[in-house]
Scaffold this motif. Structure first.
Motif, PDB file in Angstrom:
ATOM      1  N   SER A 174       0.799  -1.103  -0.106  1.00  0.00           N
ATOM      2  CA  SER A 174       0.035   0.016   0.087  1.00  0.00           C
ATOM      3  C   SER A 174       0.819   1.320   0.004  1.00  0.00           C
ATOM      4  N   ASN A 175       0.260   2.404  -0.152  1.00  0.00           N
ATOM      5  CA  ASN A 175       0.928   3.685  -0.096  1.00  0.00           C
ATOM      6  C   ASN A 175       1.553   3.849   1.253  1.00  0.00           C
ATOM      7  N   TRP A 176       1.097   3.406   2.366  1.00  0.00           N
ATOM      8  CA  TRP A 176       1.784   3.372   3.643  1.00  0.00           C
ATOM      9  C   TRP A 176       3.232   2.739   3.564  1.00  0.00           C
ATOM     10  N   GLU A 177       3.198   1.607   3.135  1.00  0.00           N
ATOM     11  CA  GLU A 177       4.537   1.051   2.952  1.00  0.00           C
ATOM     12  C   GLU A 177       5.655   1.751   2.117  1.00  0.00           C
ATOM     13  N   LEU A 178       5.079   2.441   0.877  1.00  0.00           N
ATOM     14  CA  LEU A 178       5.833   3.187   0.017  1.00  0.00           C
ATOM     15  C   LEU A 178       6.190   4.449   0.624  1.00  0.00           C
ATOM     16  N   SER A 179       5.421   5.279   1.307  1.00  0.00           N
ATOM     17  CA  SER A 179       5.717   6.541   1.814  1.00  0.00           C
ATOM     18  C   SER A 179       6.781   6.396   2.937  1.00  0.00           C
ATOM     19  N   VAL A 180       6.657   5.230   3.783  1.00  0.00           N
ATOM     20  CA  VAL A 180       7.617   4.991   4.787  1.00  0.00           C
ATOM     21  C   VAL A 180       8.981   4.625   4.202  1.00  0.00           C
ATOM     22  N   ALA A 181       9.085   3.930   3.230  1.00  0.00           N
ATOM     23  CA  ALA A 181      10.047   3.353   2.440  1.00  0.00           C
ATOM     24  C   ALA A 181      10.948   4.520   1.822  1.00  0.00           C
ATOM     25  N   ARG A 182      10.380   5.589   1.321  1.00  0.00           N
ATOM     26  CA  ARG A 182      10.876   6.765   0.785  1.00  0.00           C
ATOM     27  C   ARG A 182      11.574   7.675   1.674  1.00  0.00           C
ATOM     28  N   ALA A 183      10.899   7.784   2.978  1.00  0.00           N
ATOM     29  CA  ALA A 183      11.409   8.553   4.045  1.00  0.00           C
ATOM     30  C   ALA A 183      12.372   7.792   4.723  1.00  0.00           C
ATOM     31  N   THR A 184      12.708   6.434   4.684  1.00  0.00           N
ATOM     32  CA  THR A 184      13.794   5.714   5.045  1.00  0.00           C
ATOM     33  C   THR A 184      14.897   5.704   4.138  1.00  0.00           C
ATOM     34  N   ALA A 199      20.392   9.620  15.955  1.00  0.00           N
ATOM     35  CA  ALA A 199      19.479  10.209  17.081  1.00  0.00           C
ATOM     36  C   ALA A 199      18.685  11.470  16.724  1.00  0.00           C
ATOM     37  N   ARG A 200      19.315  12.167  15.877  1.00  0.00           N
ATOM     38  CA  ARG A 200      18.650  13.462  15.445  1.00  0.00           C
ATOM     39  C   ARG A 200      17.167  13.255  14.557  1.00  0.00           C
ATOM     40  N   PHE A 201      17.048  12.128  13.991  1.00  0.00           N
ATOM     41  CA  PHE A 201      16.212  12.030  13.148  1.00  0.00           C
ATOM     42  C   PHE A 201      14.858  11.336  13.513  1.00  0.00           C
ATOM     43  N   ILE A 202      13.836  11.566  12.865  1.00  0.00           N
ATOM     44  CA  ILE A 202      12.346  10.952  13.106  1.00  0.00           C
ATOM     45  C   ILE A 202      11.981  10.589  11.649  1.00  0.00           C
ATOM     46  N   ILE A 203      11.404   9.626  11.060  1.00  0.00           N
ATOM     47  CA  ILE A 203      10.732   9.469   9.813  1.00  0.00           C
ATOM     48  C   ILE A 203       9.117   8.996  10.009  1.00  0.00           C
ATOM     49  N   THR A 204       8.531   9.419   9.209  1.00  0.00           N
ATOM     50  CA  THR A 204       7.008   8.972   9.146  1.00  0.00           C
ATOM     51  C   THR A 204       6.505   8.926   7.673  1.00  0.00           C
ATOM     52  N   GLY A 205       5.887   7.974   7.648  1.00  0.00           N
ATOM     53  CA  GLY A 205       4.948   7.644   6.258  1.00  0.00           C
ATOM     54  C   GLY A 205       3.537   8.182   6.365  1.00  0.00           C
ATOM     55  N   ASN A 206       2.999   9.007   5.442  1.00  0.00           N
ATOM     56  CA  ASN A 206       1.930   9.492   5.630  1.00  0.00           C
ATOM     57  C   ASN A 206       0.813   8.964   4.518  1.00  0.00           C
ATOM     58  N   ALA A 207       1.453   8.118   3.562  1.00  0.00           N
ATOM     59  CA  ALA A 207       0.527   7.638   2.462  1.00  0.00           C
ATOM     60  C   ALA A 207      -0.074   8.889   1.801  1.00  0.00           C
ATOM     61  N   GLU A 208      -1.357   8.854   1.363  1.00  0.00           N
ATOM     62  CA  GLU A 208      -2.202   9.920   0.640  1.00  0.00           C
ATOM     63  C   GLU A 208      -2.787  10.884   1.761  1.00  0.00           C
ATOM     64  N   GLN A 209      -2.734  10.739   2.927  1.00  0.00           N
ATOM     65  CA  GLN A 209      -3.372  11.138   3.856  1.00  0.00           C
ATOM     66  C   GLN A 209      -3.106  12.780   4.150  1.00  0.00           C
ATOM     67  N   ARG A 210      -2.050  13.272   3.811  1.00  0.00           N
ATOM     68  CA  ARG A 210      -1.945  14.767   3.813  1.00  0.00           C
ATOM     69  C   ARG A 210      -1.600  15.308   2.656  1.00  0.00           C
ATOM     70  N   PRO A 211      -2.552  15.579   1.640  1.00  0.00           N
ATOM     71  CA  PRO A 211      -2.193  16.060   0.386  1.00  0.00           C
ATOM     72  C   PRO A 211      -2.041  17.624   0.326  1.00  0.00           C
ATOM     73  N   LEU A 212      -1.254  18.113  -0.417  1.00  0.00           N
ATOM     74  CA  LEU A 212      -0.911  19.740  -0.461  1.00  0.00           C
ATOM     75  C   LEU A 212      -2.279  20.050  -1.583  1.00  0.00           C
ATOM     76  N   PHE A 213      -2.874  19.294  -2.453  1.00  0.00           N
ATOM     77  CA  PHE A 213      -3.826  19.755  -3.353  1.00  0.00           C
ATOM     78  C   PHE A 213      -4.717  18.794  -3.438  1.00  0.00           C
ATOM     79  N   PRO A 214      -6.063  18.918  -3.810  1.00  0.00           N
ATOM     80  CA  PRO A 214      -6.883  17.773  -4.034  1.00  0.00           C
ATOM     81  C   PRO A 214      -6.402  16.755  -5.390  1.00  0.00           C
ATOM     82  N   ASN A 215      -6.504  15.521  -4.960  1.00  0.00           N
ATOM     83  CA  ASN A 215      -5.899  14.747  -6.172  1.00  0.00           C
ATOM     84  C   ASN A 215      -7.336  14.508  -7.350  1.00  0.00           C
TER      85      ASN A 215
END
Length: 237
Positions: A174-184, A199-215
């Protein structure tokens, strides 16, 4: 005899008188230089008194020249890593660097009070549906790494985002795994390539949940597929 003696006495007295007068003239001549020196010293004293009196007359004071410290001038021109809010400076510097690389249209930089947001478009970072970093994005990530090194108080958050088109592959169900993999992938590049502290880093995967524009269109979806890198100055909080 008396007449002769008297003449001798007069002669002697006259000669003695001349000797006395000659001696007096000699003394006067010897002391003339003292009179001249005394007059000169008197004149010098008068000039000194006049000069001193003139210097004491109230008037407009001359302004003292402003001392310029070369080190403080340089520190004003060159950004200091300990500045409380350097985000605007970093934004300008990074924008100029990316413009020089011809990549300024692939990155958006937003500066806040204590946070810098760097948005990198997908087309320069990944192929669609993949998480391997493209060579074209490396100068951008190298620039970001330089900033992170320069400001050791910054904490870094890397967020992966996709559009709303579903993906279902063996590697990315799913897009969850893809978004996390890209951040990683971005995280690994910064750590392994530049020796940054994990230790200075945090990564998150947001999939399609936070779009900048309507898809709604391909262009809007392209803007939504992105990686965001947030630099937060925890020292200023």
């Amino acid at each position: 005899m008396n007449g002769i003696s008297e003449k001798k006495n007069l002669y002697r007295e006259g000669r003695y008188q001349k000797m006395v007068e000659a001696s007096a003239d000699s003394v006067d001549a010897d002391h003339n230089w003292l009179i001249t020196l005394s007059d000169l010293l008197s004149l010098l004293l008068v000039f000194f008194i006049i000069f001193f009196a003139m210097s004491r007359v109230p008037g407009k004071k001359k302004e003292s020249p402003i001392a310029i410290n070369s080190s403080s001038t340089l520190s004003a021109l060159v950004p200091n890593p300990q500045t409380k809010n350097p985000m605007k400076t970093i934004q300008k510097e990074m924008g100029a660097t990316l413009m020089g690389l011809g990549l300024d249209d692939q990155v958006t930089i937003q500066a806040g009070e204590q946070e810098l947001l760097i948005i990198i478009k997908e087309n320069v970072t990944f192929h669609t549906g993949e998480a391997a970093i493209l060579e074209g994005s490396q100068p951008i990530l190298d620039t970001v790494a330089g900033i992170i090194k320069r400001y050791p108080s910054f904490q870094v958050e890397i967020d992966g985002h996709t559009d709303d088109l579903p993906i279902n592959t063996a590697q990315y169900p799913s897009n969850w795994e893809l978004s996390v993999a890209r951040a990683t992938s971005v995280l690994k590049y910064l750590i392994s390539g530049h020796g940054l502290d994990p230790a200075r880093f945090i990564i998150t995967g947001n999939a399609e949940q936070r779009p900048l524009f309507p898809n709604m269109t391909p262009e809007q979806r392209a803007h939504n597929r992105r990686v965001e890198i947030r630099l937060r100055d925890h020292q200023a909080t």
